[in-house]
Scaffold this motif. Structure first.
Motif, PDB file in Angstrom:
ATOM      1  N   ALA A 247      10.532  10.133 -12.329  1.00  0.00           N
ATOM      2  CA  ALA A 247      10.335  10.594 -11.001  1.00  0.00           C
ATOM      3  C   ALA A 247      10.697  11.705 -10.587  1.00  0.00           C
ATOM      4  O   ALA A 247       9.921  12.948 -10.160  1.00  0.00           O
ATOM      5  N   ALA A 248      11.673  12.425 -11.240  1.00  0.00           N
ATOM      6  CA  ALA A 248      12.359  13.753 -11.103  1.00  0.00           C
ATOM      7  C   ALA A 248      11.414  14.867 -11.534  1.00  0.00           C
ATOM      8  O   ALA A 248      11.364  15.815 -11.273  1.00  0.00           O
ATOM      9  N   LEU A 456      23.187  16.633  -9.463  1.00  0.00           N
ATOM     10  CA  LEU A 456      21.878  16.206 -10.319  1.00  0.00           C
ATOM     11  C   LEU A 456      20.835  16.827  -9.686  1.00  0.00           C
ATOM     12  O   LEU A 456      19.871  17.255 -10.201  1.00  0.00           O
ATOM     13  N   TRP A 457      20.720  16.679  -8.441  1.00  0.00           N
ATOM     14  CA  TRP A 457      19.325  17.351  -7.660  1.00  0.00           C
ATOM     15  C   TRP A 457      19.224  18.678  -7.622  1.00  0.00           C
ATOM     16  O   TRP A 457      18.240  19.581  -8.153  1.00  0.00           O
ATOM     17  N   ARG A 458      20.233  19.592  -7.824  1.00  0.00           N
ATOM     18  CA  ARG A 458      20.248  20.934  -8.141  1.00  0.00           C
ATOM     19  C   ARG A 458      19.873  21.339  -9.385  1.00  0.00           C
ATOM     20  O   ARG A 458      18.924  22.356  -9.481  1.00  0.00           O
ATOM     21  N   GLU A 459      20.319  20.810 -10.408  1.00  0.00           N
ATOM     22  CA  GLU A 459      19.970  20.941 -11.673  1.00  0.00           C
ATOM     23  C   GLU A 459      18.580  20.802 -11.730  1.00  0.00           C
ATOM     24  O   GLU A 459      17.661  21.452 -12.537  1.00  0.00           O
ATOM     25  N   ARG A 460      18.086  19.566 -11.021  1.00  0.00           N
ATOM     26  CA  ARG A 460      16.615  19.138 -11.416  1.00  0.00           C
ATOM     27  C   ARG A 460      15.763  20.093 -10.607  1.00  0.00           C
ATOM     28  O   ARG A 460      14.624  20.340 -10.901  1.00  0.00           O
ATOM     29  N   ALA A 461      16.221  20.877  -9.865  1.00  0.00           N
ATOM     30  CA  ALA A 461      15.075  21.676  -9.060  1.00  0.00           C
ATOM     31  C   ALA A 461      14.844  22.693  -9.997  1.00  0.00           C
ATOM     32  O   ALA A 461      13.406  23.167  -9.496  1.00  0.00           O
ATOM     33  N   GLY A 462      15.344  23.224 -10.982  1.00  0.00           N
ATOM     34  CA  GLY A 462      14.774  24.372 -11.716  1.00  0.00           C
ATOM     35  C   GLY A 462      13.619  23.733 -12.558  1.00  0.00           C
ATOM     36  O   GLY A 462      12.936  24.509 -13.216  1.00  0.00           O
ATOM     37  N   TRP A 463      13.171  22.171 -12.509  1.00  0.00           N
ATOM     38  CA  TRP A 463      12.138  21.881 -13.447  1.00  0.00           C
ATOM     39  C   TRP A 463      10.845  21.943 -12.738  1.00  0.00           C
ATOM     40  O   TRP A 463       9.959  21.930 -13.455  1.00  0.00           O
ATOM     41  N   LEU A 464      10.960  22.297 -11.526  1.00  0.00           N
ATOM     42  CA  LEU A 464       9.641  22.192 -10.660  1.00  0.00           C
ATOM     43  C   LEU A 464       8.758  23.460 -11.291  1.00  0.00           C
ATOM     44  O   LEU A 464       7.420  23.448 -10.943  1.00  0.00           O
ATOM     45  N   ALA A 465       9.447  24.456 -11.609  1.00  0.00           N
ATOM     46  CA  ALA A 465       8.683  25.690 -11.946  1.00  0.00           C
ATOM     47  C   ALA A 465       8.352  25.556 -13.424  1.00  0.00           C
ATOM     48  O   ALA A 465       7.094  25.773 -13.924  1.00  0.00           O
ATOM     49  N   SER A 515      29.590  15.104 -16.451  1.00  0.00           N
ATOM     50  CA  SER A 515      28.444  15.046 -17.607  1.00  0.00           C
ATOM     51  C   SER A 515      27.210  16.040 -17.567  1.00  0.00           C
ATOM     52  O   SER A 515      26.508  16.218 -18.085  1.00  0.00           O
ATOM     53  N   ILE A 516      26.974  16.320 -16.014  1.00  0.00           N
ATOM     54  CA  ILE A 516      25.831  17.094 -15.962  1.00  0.00           C
ATOM     55  C   ILE A 516      26.174  18.661 -15.459  1.00  0.00           C
ATOM     56  O   ILE A 516      25.148  19.383 -15.071  1.00  0.00           O
ATOM     57  N   GLN A 517      27.248  19.168 -16.095  1.00  0.00           N
ATOM     58  CA  GLN A 517      27.299  20.643 -16.186  1.00  0.00           C
ATOM     59  C   GLN A 517      26.534  21.326 -17.158  1.00  0.00           C
ATOM     60  O   GLN A 517      26.040  20.540 -18.141  1.00  0.00           O
TER      61      GLN A 517
END
Length: 521
Positions: A247-248, A456-465, A515-517
């Motif tokens: 979903a992310a 987690l959500w901040r790291e995922r934000a870069g995937w939208l572009a 673990s998400i650094q």
């Protein structure tokens, strides 16, 4: 040295022994009907086996019928145990009474511990069969663990404690009578809505009731059970993390509708406000939103089906994704700076309205859009440059926003609890409204990990572009699985502290965040 430990389910007839046996074994055994004396012979089933070869057998037995008559017959016999072992004529004259004899013959000859099941849906004082049946079990001299069945849906901890104490007090008074069975423990274990960690408490109670020489084997069996259940639990967390990761990363690219798009959206918003037909089927944005929602709906249903099967249950998920999830879109639309001045009120206003919609919990494309159209008349070109520069989007697209991910994270934990509590004896899995106590426990566990969730959500934000690399997505999914494991262990510990301890589920705060650094470049 290996051992076989036998535990036998005994009860008044039609209280639910076979139903509980199906739940504990995770497979359909025997016959379940709403009738007395359905089970006529004792049947053994392997519950768990240790790597050392120890075996734990669960026996389903005939139910006690006329308990008072059985207790009187035993009291009148000069050698009650000898009478039980030799009497056979009742098989032809009175088959239900013969079935009761078969039950006590089995317990006498095979059982190490008797699991005595009672119907907790009735008041203890109304269960007139309790006293004579405990007298019968007392003659057999076997340890007795009482299990409270048919407790109903999970409720508040205070209500469950009160119900348990009520039964404990009543059973203690009966056990104090001369010749009555000595009850080792009274445990809640509903065949319909138990949680698997409660089974660990049962195994621990069985171990405590055994002679010292048998306890090492039971400890090995309990460890083997815990290992098996932990494997299922970890696999469940990985499944749920996969759903969140998909979903992310999901998104829908929109065609560039050119300068007409802002006016079309304003017209659609105005029509919605006036109650006019939306005509959304022809809107590329509406089609993109529907495509995202359809994929999420399919993924949730298929994932729930897999979770049901993983837990040894039957049935399939049904229904659709909640309507509110379909409204939580993060809309990322590049704005043409040359046209921004011309369409300043429309474009910048739409962005302002969109921000209000997302802040209120979803993208409505309605009132927020219209309100923004009025407020955004100034500074349109600057707003367009800021959006493009900050977001770095080269093509318009839609994706789920953080509010959806928050909802999916919470729903994943609640969905896991629903499956983990569903006893196989209850029949095919069906979705039900989660008890309030579950929601409170889940919310507390997630609140304690809010910083890790936001990371987690901040790291995922870069995937939208730019879509994430497979390795980055795998690493992110692993971090989500770790967070889900920590949160679910915390929830189970809140709901069933003794059971979570026996199952060796220990929340370990901080692992998910660490673990998400970002990986070193």
């Amino acid at each position: 040295m290996t051992n076989t430990v036998s535990i036998s389910l005994v009860s008044h007839t039609n209280v639910g022994k076979t139903t509980l046996a199906r739940t504990l074994l995770g497979r359909d055994v025997g016959e379940v009907r709403d009738a007395a004396h359905v089970t006529e012979v004792a049947e053994p089933h392997l519950l768990v086996e240790s790597p050392e070869g120890d075996r734990l057998l669960l026996w389903d037995t005939p139910g006690f019928g006329d308990s008072g008559r059985l207790a009187r017959r035993l009291a009148q016999a000069g050698n009650p145990l000898g009478w039980v072992l030799t009497e056979v004529w009742d098989r032809w004259r009175d088959r239900p009474f013969w079935a009761s004899q078969r039950a006590i013959r089995h317990v006498l000859g095979e059982a190490d511990v008797a699991l005595y099941l009672v119907n907790a849906a009735e008041q203890p004082d109304d269960a007139g069969y309790l006293a004579p049946e405990l007298q019968v079990l007392g003659l057999l001299g076997k340890p007795v663990v009482v299990l409270l069945n048919q407790l109903g849906p999970p409720g508040s901890a205070a209500a469950e404690v009160q119900q348990l104490q009520q039964w404990q007090t009543h059973l203690a008074a009966l056990a104090a009578q001369p010749g009555s069975a000595q009850v080792q423990a009274v445990l809640p274990l509903d065949a319909f809505a138990r949680c698997w960690v409660q089974e660990g408490v049962l195994l621990q109670a069985v171990a405590a009731a055994l002679p010292a020489g048998r306890q090492p084997a039971m400890q090995r069996l309990t460890a083997a059970w815990a290992q098996r259940q932990q494997t299922v639990w970890r696999q469940a967390m990985a499944m749920l993390a996969g759903r969140l990761a998909r979903a992310a990363a999901d998104r829908e690219t929109l065609p560039d509708a050119g300068w007409r798009a802002p006016l079309q959206r304003l017209a659609a918003g105005l029509g919605q406000a006036l109650g006019l037909p939306s005509g959304g089927d022809a809107d590329p944005q509406a089609r993109a939103m529907a495509a995202l929602a359809a994929r999420l709906d399919t993924d949730i249903r298929h994932g729930t089906d897999a979770l049901i099967q993983l837990h040894g249950l039957a049935g399939q998920a049904s229904g659709e994704v909640l309507d509110q999830l379909a409204r939580h879109f993060a809309r990322r639309m590049p704005v043409d700076e040359g046209r921004a001045a011309l369409w300043g009120g429309a474009v910048a206003g739409a962005l302002a309205g969109l921000k209000a919609d997302i802040a209120s919990g979803g993208l409505t494309l309605g009132g927020g859009l219209l309100a923004g159209g009025v407020l955004g008349a100034l500074g349109a070109a600057g707003a367009a440059r800021g959006v493009n520069k900050l977001r770095g989007v080269q093509a318009p697209l839609l994706a789920w926003d953080d509010a959806v991910l928050d909802g999916l994270l919470r729903a994943a934990l609640l969905g896991y609890l629903a499956v983990a509590h569903h006893g196989r004896g209850r029949g095919d899995w069906q979705p039900t409204e989660p008890p309030a106590v579950w929601g409170e426990a889940v919310d507390a566990a997630l609140a304690a990990r809010r910083a890790a969730v936001q990371t987690l959500w901040r790291e995922r934000a870069g995937w939208l572009a730019d879509a994430p690399a497979a390795a980055d997505l795998d690493r992110w999914q692993t971090a989500v699985a770790a967070l889900l494991a920590e949160a679910s262990a915390d929830v189970l510990h809140q709901l069933y502290p003794d059971g979570a301890r026996v199952a060796a589920l220990r929340p370990a705060a901080g692992r998910a965040a660490a673990s998400i650094q970002p990986a070193a470049s």
